[in-house]
Design an enzyme around this catalytic site. Structure first.
Site, short mmCIF file in Angstrom:
data_model
loop_
_atom_site.label_atom_id
_atom_site.label_comp_id
_atom_site.label_asym_id
_atom_site.label_seq_id
_atom_site.Cartn_x
_atom_site.Cartn_y
_atom_site.Cartn_z
N ALA A 50 30.90 -2.17 50.91
CA ALA A 50 31.36 -0.99 51.68
C ALA A 50 32.85 -0.66 51.54
CB ALA A 50 31.04 -1.21 53.15
N SER A 51 33.59 -1.40 50.71
CA SER A 51 35.04 -1.24 50.79
C SER A 51 35.63 -0.25 49.80
CB SER A 51 35.71 -2.60 50.58
OG SER A 51 35.32 -3.15 49.34
N THR A 52 34.94 0.05 48.72
CA THR A 52 35.47 0.97 47.71
C THR A 52 34.31 1.79 47.13
OG1 THR A 52 35.21 -0.75 46.01
CG2 THR A 52 37.40 -0.54 46.97
N ASP A 112 31.26 -13.08 50.98
CA ASP A 112 30.38 -12.95 49.81
C ASP A 112 28.96 -12.53 50.25
OD1 ASP A 112 28.95 -13.18 47.52
OD2 ASP A 112 29.28 -15.34 47.24
N ALA A 141 28.93 -4.00 43.08
CA ALA A 141 29.25 -4.13 41.65
C ALA A 141 30.06 -5.41 41.55
CB ALA A 141 30.03 -2.93 41.16
N TYR A 236 25.16 0.71 28.04
CA TYR A 236 24.79 0.71 29.46
C TYR A 236 23.26 0.66 29.65
CZ TYR A 236 25.24 1.18 34.45
OH TYR A 236 25.16 0.92 35.79
P1 NAD Z 1 33.23 -0.55 43.21
O1 NAD Z 1 33.84 -1.58 42.34
O2 NAD Z 1 34.09 0.56 43.68
O3 NAD Z 1 32.60 -1.22 44.54
C1 NAD Z 1 31.94 -2.44 44.54
C2 NAD Z 1 31.77 -2.93 45.96
O4 NAD Z 1 31.05 -4.18 45.90
C3 NAD Z 1 33.09 -3.23 46.70
O5 NAD Z 1 32.98 -2.81 48.05
C4 NAD Z 1 33.18 -4.75 46.65
O6 NAD Z 1 33.88 -5.33 47.77
C5 NAD Z 1 31.71 -5.10 46.75
N1 NAD Z 1 31.41 -6.46 46.27
C6 NAD Z 1 31.52 -6.97 45.02
N2 NAD Z 1 31.14 -8.26 45.01
C7 NAD Z 1 30.77 -8.56 46.28
C8 NAD Z 1 30.28 -9.73 46.91
N3 NAD Z 1 30.07 -10.86 46.25
N4 NAD Z 1 30.08 -9.68 48.26
C9 NAD Z 1 30.30 -8.55 48.98
N5 NAD Z 1 30.72 -7.40 48.40
C10 NAD Z 1 30.97 -7.41 47.09
O7 NAD Z 1 31.94 -0.05 42.43
P2 NAD Z 1 31.10 1.31 42.39
O8 NAD Z 1 31.38 1.96 41.10
O9 NAD Z 1 31.21 2.06 43.64
O10 NAD Z 1 29.65 0.67 42.26
C11 NAD Z 1 28.74 0.59 43.32
C12 NAD Z 1 27.35 0.83 42.80
O11 NAD Z 1 27.29 2.17 42.29
C13 NAD Z 1 26.95 -0.10 41.65
O12 NAD Z 1 25.59 -0.43 41.79
C14 NAD Z 1 27.13 0.79 40.42
O13 NAD Z 1 26.31 0.40 39.35
C15 NAD Z 1 26.71 2.13 41.00
N6 NAD Z 1 27.15 3.32 40.21
C16 NAD Z 1 28.45 3.49 39.87
C17 NAD Z 1 28.82 4.59 39.11
C18 NAD Z 1 30.26 4.82 38.69
O14 NAD Z 1 30.50 5.68 37.83
N7 NAD Z 1 31.20 4.11 39.25
C19 NAD Z 1 27.85 5.54 38.73
C20 NAD Z 1 26.54 5.36 39.13
C21 NAD Z 1 26.19 4.23 39.87
#
Ligand code: NAD
Length: 398
Positions: A50-52, A112, A141, A236
């Protein structure tokens, strides 16, 4: 201290608290400008990751458009002497402040999400504070995962399968076009990537919530995935990460059809956006730069918060939610034929001489810095910022 961006490869190891706070307020302002979404059955929402990025945007939408009670989980580093905390921690601090100001329930557990300890903490908190969840968003992620039952650590890789991958890309230090290459993943690497980014942990979460009687009847579960254009498929969709995402979809479908759970589980395919996760994938930064330019020219560009709002709107619309393969598609504008034709054309022609004409490289750079709270309008970066250093624990609340 004066905080400046310190970029190492595809991450920035510093974050600016004021810039992160302003980003969060901008996202909340966006949601408030769009108005409330009517999903009366969704009162309690759990957001894992939920943080980013997409998780934070989903959580903010649930809080401010649905006025739902939100419990978040994220993995973030606290500040240490001479070192800022992770951007996600500053995001959550401001999100918490704004929710509180509006009298809305929000708690975030930092730890975690893959561990039994964090799962237990979520259950305990939900039982004390809000009760059963009507929605679970799974937005992790992660580069690695420790299996909570065996304590073994697995690392995920972003590699092609069966053949070497070669493609254009951008060097994120010099912003010059380079040739990126990745060797094929071994069978073990593919299995490990599935362990980290596949559906195993989602299933453990749903199982635990069900056993603890914390899922309401017909609760909605949403996980996120990406499909993208053919230039990225080998790295991908058809690569190690794609195999993990297939496993996530299979798990989600199985959970949905298992009557014992009584849930509706979806995988939403989202648009490519600039996040810490997407910056790590070869080829994506160049593709995203071109895509943003094309989508901005066509007035259909969206960032995470706009995508999250549209996703929740889709749920409220009562329209058919999924495509023929059972995916929710909010990447529909990205994948439109006219958009993809234009992107492919520019992809063929792009070089260092025309990169700023054919792509929105400046927009990419600016979005990347903003992830860490830098280059945000209205923030005084010359101001001395006090960084609170706290004893780091592996599990705490915000
Ligand atoms: P991000 O890096 O911004 O966010 C990842 C989040 O996961 C963060 O809140 C982080 O704290 C949390 N996290 C990671 N490891 C953790 C753990 N062990 N315990 C608790 N929290 C943990 O990534 P994002 O791009 O927002 O990705 C989120 C989802 O969206 C993923 O499934 C990704 O595949 C999907 N997605 C991303 C995109 C893109 O372009 N960025 C596009 C489509 C789908």
């Amino acid at each position: 201290m004066i905080i400046e961006p310190r970029i190492k490869g595809f991450i920035c190891i510093t974050a600016h608290p004021d810039g992160c706070a302003k980003n969060v307020r901008d996202s909340i302002d966006y949601i408030e400008s769009q108005g409330k979404i009517n999903l009366p059955k969704i009162k309690n929402v759990l957001v894992i990751g939920a943080s980013t990025g997409y998780g934070l945007s989903s959580a903010i939408t649930a809080t401010f458009a649905l006025k739902a009670n939100v419990l978040g989980v994220a993995f973030e580093k606290n500040a240490q002497r001479g070192r800022t905390a992770g951007a996600g921690l500053y995001n959550l601090e401001e999100y918490q402040k704004q929710a509180q100001k509006n009298g809305l329930y929000l708690k975030n557990i930092i730890g975690d999400a893959f561990s039994n300890e964090v799962k237990a903490k979520v259950c305990e908190t939900a039982k004390t504070d809000i009760g059963k969840f009507d929605m679970v968003i799974y937005s992790i992620a992660a580069p690695s995962r420790i299996d909570p039952n065996t304590n073994e650590r697995y690392a995920s890789v972003i590699k092609p399968i069966g053949k070497e991958y070669k493609s254009k890309g951008i060097d994120l230090n010099s912003y010059k076009i380079i040739e990126t290459a990745a060797q094929p993943a071994t069978d073990e690497e593919i299995e490990n990537t599935k362990k980290v980014m596949g559906g195993e942990d989602l299933e453990l979460w749903i199982d635990m919530l069900k056993k603890q009687d914390l899922l309401s009847d017909g609760a909605v579960v949403v996980s996120y995935s990406y499909i993208g254009p053919s230039v990225t498929h080998d790295i991908y969709l058809n690569g190690s990460i794609g195999m993990a995402k297939n496993h996530l979809k299979e798990t989600s479908d199985r959970l949905s059809s298992d009557k014992n759970y009584n849930i509706k589980s979806y995988v939403s395919v989202n648009k490519a956006v600039v996040t810490q996760a997407s910056s790590a994938i070869p080829t994506l930064p160049l593709y995203i730069s071109i895509l943003f330019k094309v989508m901005k020219e066509k007035n259909i560009h969206e960032n995470c918060i706009e995508q999250a709002y549209r996703l929740f709107k889709k749920f409220a619309s009562g329209e058919n939610l999924t495509d023929e393969n059972g995916f929710i598609r909010i990447d529909d504008w990205e994948m439109r034929d006219d958009v993809q034709c234009e992107v492919t054309d520019r992809w063929e022609k792009i070089d260092d001489g025309n990169i700023n004409i054919l792509s929105d490289l400046e927009g990419y750079k600016s979005d990347f810095l903003k992830l860490f709270g830098f280059g945000v309008d209205g923030v005084d970066y010359s101001k001395d910022v006090e960084i609170e250093v706290e004893e780091t624990e592996n599990l705490f609340f915000i």
